[in-house]
Design a protein around this motif. Structure first.
Motif, short mmCIF file in Angstrom:
data_model
loop_
_atom_site.label_atom_id
_atom_site.label_comp_id
_atom_site.label_asym_id
_atom_site.label_seq_id
_atom_site.Cartn_x
_atom_site.Cartn_y
_atom_site.Cartn_z
N ASN A 150 -19.65 18.42 -14.74
CA ASN A 150 -21.09 18.63 -14.56
C ASN A 150 -21.43 18.69 -13.08
N ASP B 109 -26.43 15.62 -9.48
CA ASP B 109 -27.90 15.68 -9.48
C ASP B 109 -28.43 15.80 -8.05
N GLY C 5 -27.04 18.42 -5.30
CA GLY C 5 -25.82 17.90 -5.90
C GLY C 5 -24.65 18.86 -5.71
N ARG D 262 -23.68 13.42 -6.65
CA ARG D 262 -25.12 13.61 -6.46
C ARG D 262 -25.44 13.77 -4.97
N GLY E 262 -27.63 20.18 -8.92
CA GLY E 262 -29.09 20.25 -8.96
C GLY E 262 -29.69 20.30 -7.57
N PRO F 222 -31.71 17.94 -12.07
CA PRO F 222 -30.37 17.41 -12.41
C PRO F 222 -29.32 18.51 -12.32
N GLY F 223 -28.07 18.13 -12.21
CA GLY F 223 -26.98 19.11 -12.21
C GLY F 223 -26.82 19.74 -13.58
#
Length: 341
Positions: free
Chosen positions: A15, A18, A39, A72, A124, A143-144
């Motif tokens: 993922n 963020d 992120g 992040r 993100g 967010p990512g």
């Protein structure tokens, strides 16, 4: 080493990290403004073909592969670190299928060839990216994005120029052991060979040609009877088929027709692949019957039939010479087709 040529795995890319909300807090900067960083990108899942692997045994017990997530963002406009990609090594000749759609996503044939199966999510955006004349102090970030997730089926198809086919106990393993350094299990009963065997046969020029002994072809192989359904796929990459027929069997012509029917039923152009026919074990059969059988097969197939004995190595020199000539002709034809494109 255990030979595994199919495996189902689950891959998940990382993922994205963020983005964050942050503001500059400096004593002499009264209007510092937003300073939240973006992120980092999540790691990709990448397959790479390597020469030192010959089987998919590594995937027998490891089914789940997850790349790292991106980091992040940080304050003071610091972007989070992107994650390392997850590199998965597979043998040359591995095809990657989407389990749900059965679509071939990638086909790794050459050493070093790579295929990205799942892309990592983007990082993100931090609140600094939302600064505008209308919003001088944005208090939100994104967010990512999640990484891709796929269920995959890995299918190994051996890379060989010549595939040796025939009914069980036709002498395929004996032949490959006679012309190469391969030492497969050999015994006087059907289905001695339970996995394909590879052997490198040297040409007079010194170059090596890979031969593959394909086991388990019987009537109904394309439907899963015997072992043929598991190993017919390994013939798909061969350029030339060497069809061995047991001269001592009750009905060698019917045996030839059985294999041809299986190739035709399996499809994928196997029935039209160039073939060389060879009557094996002629040292154990009546000479006149062998001559009659060779004539009948040549009339049926319209190609010459070689008479050999893999045990005594009778006729192997002439057979190999024909194989080299056929491969050279195929190479010339392939080059002409490329030149005509």
């Amino acid at each position: 080493m255990q030979f595994i040529d199919q495996a189902e795995i689950e891959v998940t890319a990382g993922n994205g990290g963020d983005g964050i909300v942050a503001f500059r807090r400096e004593k002499y900067v009264p209007a510092g403004g937003p300073a939240g960083g973006n992120g980092g990108k999540g790691g990709d899942v990448i397959f790479v073909a390597v020469e030192h692997l010959q089987t998919l045994l590594d995937f027998r017990y490891a089914h789940h592969f997850h790349a790292e997530n991106g980091k992040r963002g940080g304050p003071n406009n610091r972007t989070g670190a992107s994650a390392q990609d997850l590199i998965i090594e597979v043998p040359c000749g591995t095809a990657v299928h989407n389990t749900e759609t059965d679509e071939i996503l990638g086909d790794l044939v050459k050493p070093g060839q790579v295929f990205c199966a799942a892309k990592g999510g983007k990082g993100g955006l931090g609140n600094r990216c939302f600064l505008s004349n209308h919003n001088r102090a944005p208090e939100y970030a994104l967010p990512g994005r999640p990484g891709e997730h796929l269920n995959l089926r890995l299918e190994l198809k051996l890379l060989a120029e010549v595939g040796i086919i025939g009914l069980p106990n036709a002498g395929k393993s004996t032949l490959i052991s006679a012309v190469s350094a391969a030492r497969p299990k050999i015994a006087d009963y059907p289905f001695t060979t339970l996995v394909p065997n590879l052997g490198v046969v040297r040409k007079p020029t010194g170059d090596g040609t890979v031969f593959a002994d394909i086991p388990g072809l019987i009537s109904g192989a394309h439907l899963g009877t015997g072992l043929g359904h598991d190993f017919l796929r390994h013939i798909e990459r061969t350029r030339l088929l060497l069809h061995l027929i047991d001269a001592t069997d009750v009905d060698p012509i019917a045996n030839y027709q059985t294999i041809q029917q299986e190739l035709d039923a399996y499809g994928r152009g196997l029935a039209n692949r160039p073939q060389i026919l060879a009557l094996n074990k002629v040292d154990a059969a009546d000479a006149e019957e062998v001559e009659t059988l060779a004539y009948q097969l040549s009339q049926l197939t319209q190609v010459p039939v070689f008479q050999i004995s893999a045990v005594t190595q009778l006729g192997l020199d002439a057979l190999l010479q024909k194989i080299w000539q056929s491969l050279d002709q195929l190479t010339s034809t392939e080059l002409e087709m490329i030149g005509g494109l």
